[in-house]
Design an enzyme around this catalytic site. Structure first.
Site, PDB file in Angstrom:
ATOM      1  N   ASP A 120       0.847  -1.203   0.000  1.00 20.05           N
ATOM      2  CA  ASP A 120       0.000   0.000   0.000  1.00 20.05           C
ATOM      3  C   ASP A 120       0.877   1.245   0.000  1.00 20.05           C
ATOM      4  OD1 ASP A 120      -2.121   1.878   0.580  1.00 20.05           O
ATOM      5  OD2 ASP A 120      -3.169   0.339   1.728  1.00 20.05           O
ATOM      6  N   HIS A 122      -0.201   3.710   1.535  1.00 18.50           N
ATOM      7  CA  HIS A 122      -0.626   4.241   2.838  1.00 18.50           C
ATOM      8  C   HIS A 122      -0.435   3.179   3.921  1.00 18.50           C
ATOM      9  CE1 HIS A 122      -3.048   5.998  -0.485  1.00 18.50           C
ATOM     10  NE2 HIS A 122      -2.752   7.147   0.114  1.00 18.50           N
ATOM     11  N   ASP A 124      -2.717   2.815   6.499  1.00 17.65           N
ATOM     12  CA  ASP A 124      -4.061   2.427   6.945  1.00 17.65           C
ATOM     13  C   ASP A 124      -4.095   2.122   8.435  1.00 17.65           C
ATOM     14  OD1 ASP A 124      -4.676   2.861   4.316  1.00 17.65           O
ATOM     15  OD2 ASP A 124      -5.094   0.768   3.813  1.00 17.65           O
ATOM     16  N   HIS A 137     -11.489   3.458   5.212  1.00 23.16           N
ATOM     17  CA  HIS A 137     -10.454   2.715   4.460  1.00 23.16           C
ATOM     18  C   HIS A 137      -9.037   3.100   4.879  1.00 23.16           C
ATOM     19  CE1 HIS A 137      -9.213   5.358   0.720  1.00 23.16           C
ATOM     20  NE2 HIS A 137      -9.335   6.094   1.798  1.00 23.16           N
ATOM     21  N   ASP A 225      -3.386  -3.140  -1.893  1.00 20.62           N
ATOM     22  CA  ASP A 225      -4.075  -1.923  -2.341  1.00 20.62           C
ATOM     23  C   ASP A 225      -3.399  -1.539  -3.667  1.00 20.62           C
ATOM     24  OD1 ASP A 225      -4.821   0.794  -2.725  1.00 20.62           O
ATOM     25  OD2 ASP A 225      -5.010   1.111  -0.563  1.00 20.62           O
ATOM     26  N   ASP A 227      -3.105   1.059  -5.082  1.00 21.05           N
ATOM     27  CA  ASP A 227      -2.371   2.331  -5.070  1.00 21.05           C
ATOM     28  C   ASP A 227      -0.933   2.176  -4.579  1.00 21.05           C
ATOM     29  OD1 ASP A 227      -2.320   2.642  -2.204  1.00 21.05           O
ATOM     30  OD2 ASP A 227      -4.215   3.728  -2.219  1.00 21.05           O
ATOM     31  N   GLU A 270      -9.385  -1.489  -3.937  1.00 21.42           N
ATOM     32  CA  GLU A 270      -9.319  -0.091  -4.390  1.00 21.42           C
ATOM     33  C   GLU A 270      -9.317   0.081  -5.913  1.00 21.42           C
ATOM     34  OE1 GLU A 270      -9.725   2.595  -2.468  1.00 21.42           O
ATOM     35  OE2 GLU A 270      -9.259   1.927  -0.420  1.00 21.42           O
TER      36      GLU A 270
HETATM   37  C1  DIR Z   1      -5.354   8.747   4.536  1.00 19.47           C
HETATM   38  C2  DIR Z   1      -5.537   8.112   3.164  1.00 19.47           C
HETATM   39  N1  DIR Z   1      -4.249   8.138   5.249  1.00 19.47           N
HETATM   40  C3  DIR Z   1      -6.644   8.634   5.346  1.00 19.47           C
HETATM   41  N2  DIR Z   1      -5.680   6.718   3.261  1.00 19.47           N
HETATM   42  C4  DIR Z   1      -5.826   5.880   2.197  1.00 19.47           C
HETATM   43  O1  DIR Z   1      -7.643   9.151   4.886  1.00 19.47           O
HETATM   44  O2  DIR Z   1      -6.639   8.051   6.418  1.00 19.47           O
HETATM   45  N3  DIR Z   1      -5.731   4.606   2.320  1.00 19.47           N
HETATM   46  N4  DIR Z   1      -6.055   6.322   0.992  1.00 19.47           N
HETATM   47  O3  DIR Z   1      -5.702   3.709   1.336  1.00 19.47           O
HETATM   48 MN    MN Z   2      -5.145   0.896   1.675  1.00 19.75          MN
HETATM   49 MN    MN Z   3      -3.682   3.091  -0.229  1.00 15.37          MN
HETATM   50 MN    MN Z   4      -6.954   3.774  -0.415  1.00 15.63          MN
END
Ligand code: DIR
Ligand code: MN
Ligand code: MN
Ligand code: MN
Length: 298
Positions: A120, A122, A124, A137, A225, A227, A270
């Site tokens: 990922d 991120h 998460d 998410h 993920d 991304d 995703e």
């Molecule tokens: C960011 C985005 N850390 C949040 N997180 C995402 O909103 O908590 N996770 N895109 O996949």
């Molecule tokens: Mn994620």
């Molecule tokens: Mn992500």
């Molecule tokens: Mn995401």
């Protein structure tokens, strides 16, 4: 060699519509054929029902669509538990990444010391206290180690679904302040893009798999993920971040996971067809799934 496909057309964990069409996009990219070609017996369980809630009843802006996310993840957790009970490998298709809450809850009924590879951009690891967005998410890993809203952490049972030290995050490049804190205090292992650049994907995966062997995990879940990859290869995601993992590096990682013989479940999340270019991101997902389940070049 038996795989159960479970679709989760959920887009309640974030705010861009379309990721609920991810399971269809991945199926239409030729998923089942790809797996049967490898000699697997493949069963498609269809989709988990995602029930729309009363938008007006949503009041907690730190936990958007909480009721819907609880419902879908409870149903998913039960389904995943059923799949592992009959000795099929669960292959879960998202949907946004909030569905990892249900997947890991279901898996935790069988695997008491499971390892998790979190591929990922991120981490998460947000909680309702640290979230910058209110999007669930961004919270599934924190939830699965027992942090966050009680109704999310207690799906199927009240215990944490995984141990913090059994997590390895790969591809991180957009980490929030509260997440950074948790990574430090809980000793969560992470290979950011910096480490991937410096050490190379081969070394990163060797270290990761060696680490899981040392921990004597009884199951290994890959939560991928899309991304994590550079948006050049996977443009159809809700929160793209430049400077990601390449197509070749991600295939190499999948192949090394397969070679280790440790993997017992996987999920691909995703994929958002509205944001995609001619189903490119779903095609990459299916190609990665092919490598993960044993495709080789010769
Ligand atoms: C960011 C985005 N850390 C949040 N997180 C995402 O909103 O908590 N996770 N895109 O996949
Ligand atoms: Mn994620
Ligand atoms: Mn992500
Ligand atoms: Mn995401």
């Amino acid at each position: 060699k038996k795989i159960s496909i479970v679709g989760v057309p959920c887009d309640y964990g974030q705010q861009r519509r379309g990721v609920d069409m991810g399971p269809s996009a991945i199926r239409y990219a030729g998923l089942q054929q790809r797996l049967t070609n490898l000699g697997y017996e493949v069963e498609d369980e269809g989709n988990i029902q995602v029930i729309e809630g009363d938008a007006a009843a949503q009041k907690d802006e730190k936990l958007l669509n909480l009721e819907e996310v609880i419902k879908v993840n409870t149903a998913l957790a039960e389904k995943v538990f059923n799949v592992v009970k009959k000795d099929y490998i669960p292959l879960v298709l998202g949907g946004d990444h909030s569905i990892a809450i249900g997947t890991l809850a279901g898996l935790s009924m069988k695997y008491k010391n499971q390892g998790v590879i979190w591929f990922d951009a991120h981490a998460d690891l947000n909680t309702p206290e640290t979230t910058p967005s209110g999007n669930i998410h961004g919270m599934p890993l924190a939830t699965s180690i027992g942090l966050g809203h009680q109704r999310l952490t207690s799906i199927l049972h009240a215990e944490p679904k995984i141990k913090a030290e059994n997590i390895v995050i790969i591809g991180g490049r957009s980490i929030d302040e509260g997440e950074r804190e948790l990574i430090k205090t809980r000793g969560i292992k992470i290979y950011t893009m910096h480490e991937i650049d410096r050490l190379g994907m081969t070394y990163v995966m060797e270290e990761t798999l060696k680490y899981f062997k040392q921990l004597q995990i009884d199951g290994l879940h890959l939560s991928l993920d899309l991304d994590a990859l550079d948006p050049l290869y996977t443009p159809g995601v809700g929160t793209p971040v430049a400077g990601g993992i390449t197509y070749r590096e991600s295939h190499l990682a999948m192949e090394m996971i397969q070679e280790s013989g440790l993997m017992t479940s996987a999920e691909f999340v995703e994929v958002n067809p509205i944001l995609d270019e001619r189903n490119k991101t779903a095609d990459v997902a299916v190609a990665l799934i092919g490598s993960l389940f044993g495709e080789t070049l010769v």
